[in-house]
Design an enzyme around this catalytic site. Structure first.
Site, PDB file in Angstrom:
ATOM      1  N   GLU A  59       0.805  -1.230   0.000  1.00 26.43           N
ATOM      2  CA  GLU A  59       0.000   0.000   0.000  1.00 26.43           C
ATOM      3  C   GLU A  59       0.836   1.278   0.000  1.00 26.43           C
ATOM      4  O   GLU A  59       0.524   2.224   0.719  1.00 26.43           O
ATOM      5  CB  GLU A  59      -0.956  -0.024   1.209  1.00 26.43           C
TER       6      GLU A  59
HETATM    7  C1  ACM Z   1      -1.848  -5.498   4.102  1.00 22.33           C
HETATM    8  O1  ACM Z   1      -2.907  -5.993   4.506  1.00 22.33           O
HETATM    9  N1  ACM Z   1      -1.769  -4.210   3.886  1.00 22.33           N
HETATM   10  C2  ACM Z   1      -0.683  -6.329   3.834  1.00 22.33           C
END
Ligand code: ACM
Length: 490
Positions: free
Chosen positions: A303
């Site tokens: 992310e």
């Molecule tokens: C994640 O759940 N951002 C690895």
């Protein structure tokens, strides 16, 4: 207790189990015997002896036996251990008055001990073992859980409790998510404000704190004594607000942001264009590598919505070099696939739509954590108070009813290193909360990681799972009594 029930209740289910003649009754005379010169067996025997002593009240002294014992003992030996048992397998035979445990390594003996514990009743005797021959070894080498200590902190004793509960089901990896936007949980001497400042943060209502280096070593050693490898994660280059708030120079504009207590993701990034950032990464990963007995460093990579793809690739290239300098193996969330992989990388597959096959094609091994099956911070059903629901609602059956090879297209058994169930802590505050989200779903993950694929069925498994109710109860585990499971005590 009904013998058949007793023997069929093992979780994870062993490769092979055959009833045979024989019985061993524990008593004041019962001994634990270890083959001379087999330190790995001795270490495991000492651990198992302690468990059995507090359970049965019998003294169970340990002796080194130069001759193969005949009667009244539990014998640990690597002699005659079959090749197929591999690194973590074992055989366990109960014949008249004698239990023989064979393995090649400490983990094999340790896991045999966990099976032995499950062959005995949950809390009260009779302390006896009926004739059986078990041959057992894992399907996958990586059988893990992840605890997010960054959103909300969990103490050393709480982490040890999680280790003990997981070890009972033959897990062998504990991944600690040590840093995120909300908090930083490990002392790094060369950048002390990470812990001193970043350790005082948490998600709204969560707990602050950090591990000193000694505490971290204590956790790692505790895990090692239970055949479990600690996998530390420093999430980079996103999920870094706590670090950015502690050190202004790591920010693109040189200005430290406020601490963050929300649950949004993707807004923070290290200044990937600044050289100081790589000094930071080198120092942090270098100190962490030195502290960590296991061979892995998890660098996150998920992310990173505040870097361009070009920036992300350049950053990961530098991180690859830095991790290689530490001598550790790089582990990352599946976003690292887009950056270019080394064949030694381990890629943790989590997103529902992801290019798992592409990673396998480049030689990387996969750790399967599909968010819609084993993100154990997901609610069980709409009424579950704790947890989130963005990936799925995950009932006990959903956490059990999938397979690591077929969950994404185009994968083969050899692409897969194993499975890992993440537990994110945005909504968790206490160890009871942790237990409630893990149990009983984590038992299904244990079985997916260990047991042969053939012959696994929900209908059969849910009966065995129900038999673990009193086992969880005697350990004081706070667990979800799913209506899908025929619990006896409901
Ligand atoms: C994640 O759940 N951002 C690895």
């Amino acid at each position: 207790m009904n013998k058949d029930v007793l023997y069929k209740d093992l979780i994870p289910k062993p490769v092979s189990i055959k009833r045979q003649e024989g019985l061993l009754c524990f008593g004041v005379e019962t001994k634990i015997c270890v083959q001379p010169g087999c330190d790995q067996a001795l270490k495991a025997a000492e651990h198992i002896a302690q468990t059995l002593r507090s359970l049965t009240g019998f003294p169970l002294p340990i002796e080194i036996c130069t001759e193969e014992p005949k009667q009244g003992c539990l014998f640990f030996t690597s002699q005659g251990a079959r090749g197929e048992l591999g690194e973590e397998g074992y055989s366990l035979t109960v014949s008249a008055g004698l239990v023989t445990i064979r393995a090649h390594t400490f983990p094999g003996f340790f896991f045999a001990g966990q099976t032995l514990r499950q062959l005995l009743p949950p809390g009260e005797g009779p302390w006896q073992l009926e004739g059986v021959e078990i041959i057992d070894y894992p399907r996958f080498a990586w059988r893990g859980a992840m605890l997010d200590v960054a959103r909300s902190f969990f103490s050393v004793d709480e982490v040890k409790r999680v280790i003990d509960l997981l070890a009972g089901y033959k897990f062998n990896r504990l991944h600690l998510h040590l840093s995120d936007d909300q908090g930083w949980r490990i002392m790094i001497d060369s950048w002390p404000n990470l812990a001193l400042h970043g350790g005082s943060g948490a998600v709204e209502g969560g707990r602050a704190g950090y591990y000193t280096k000694d505490q971290y070593r204590e956790i790692a050693a505790y895990a090692q004594r239970r055949a479990m490898v600690l996998v530390p994660e420093i999430d980079l280059p996103g999920h870094t607000n706590a670090a950015l708030a502690a050190y202004p120079e790591l920010n693109r504009d040189g200005i430290a942001p406020e601490p963050y207590r929300g649950i949004q993701v993707g807004f923070s990034t290290l200044a990937v264009e600044k050289e100081i950032t790589y000094q930071f990464v080198r120092d942090v990963l270098g100190e962490l590598a030195e502290l960590t007995p296991g061979p892995y460093l998890h660098v996150g990579g998920d992310e990173a919505h505040s870097t361009t793809l070009e920036e992300y690739k350049l950053f990961l290239e530098r991180v690859h070099t830095i991790v290689a300098e530490t001598g550790k193996t790089l582990v990352g969330w599946d976003e690292i696939i887009q950056a270019g992989l080394e064949p030694t990388d381990l890629v943790q597959i989590w997103r529902r739509e992801t290019k798992a096959q592409a990673a396998a094609g480049r030689g990387a091994k996969l750790i399967m954590s599909p968010c819609h099956h084993i993100y154990l911070d997901m609610k069980y059903n709409p009424e579950t108070v704790l947890g989130q629901d963005w990936a799925a609602l995950i009932e006990v059956k959903d956490a059990y009813g999938w397979d690591p090879v077929t969950v994404y297209p185009g994968l083969a058994e050899e692409d897969i290193l194993g499975v890992e169930a993440p537990l994110w802590a945005e909504t968790l505050r206490t160890i009871k909360d942790v237990e409630y989200m893990l149990f009983p779903r984590i038992l299904g993950v244990a079985e997916i990681g260990w047991s042969p694929r053939e012959g696994r069925s929900w209908e059969e498994y849910r009966q065995r799972l129900a038999a673990h109710e009193p086992r969880l109860e005697v350990q004081g585990v706070h667990f979800y009594r799913s209506p899908q499971v025929p619990w006896k005590g409901r």
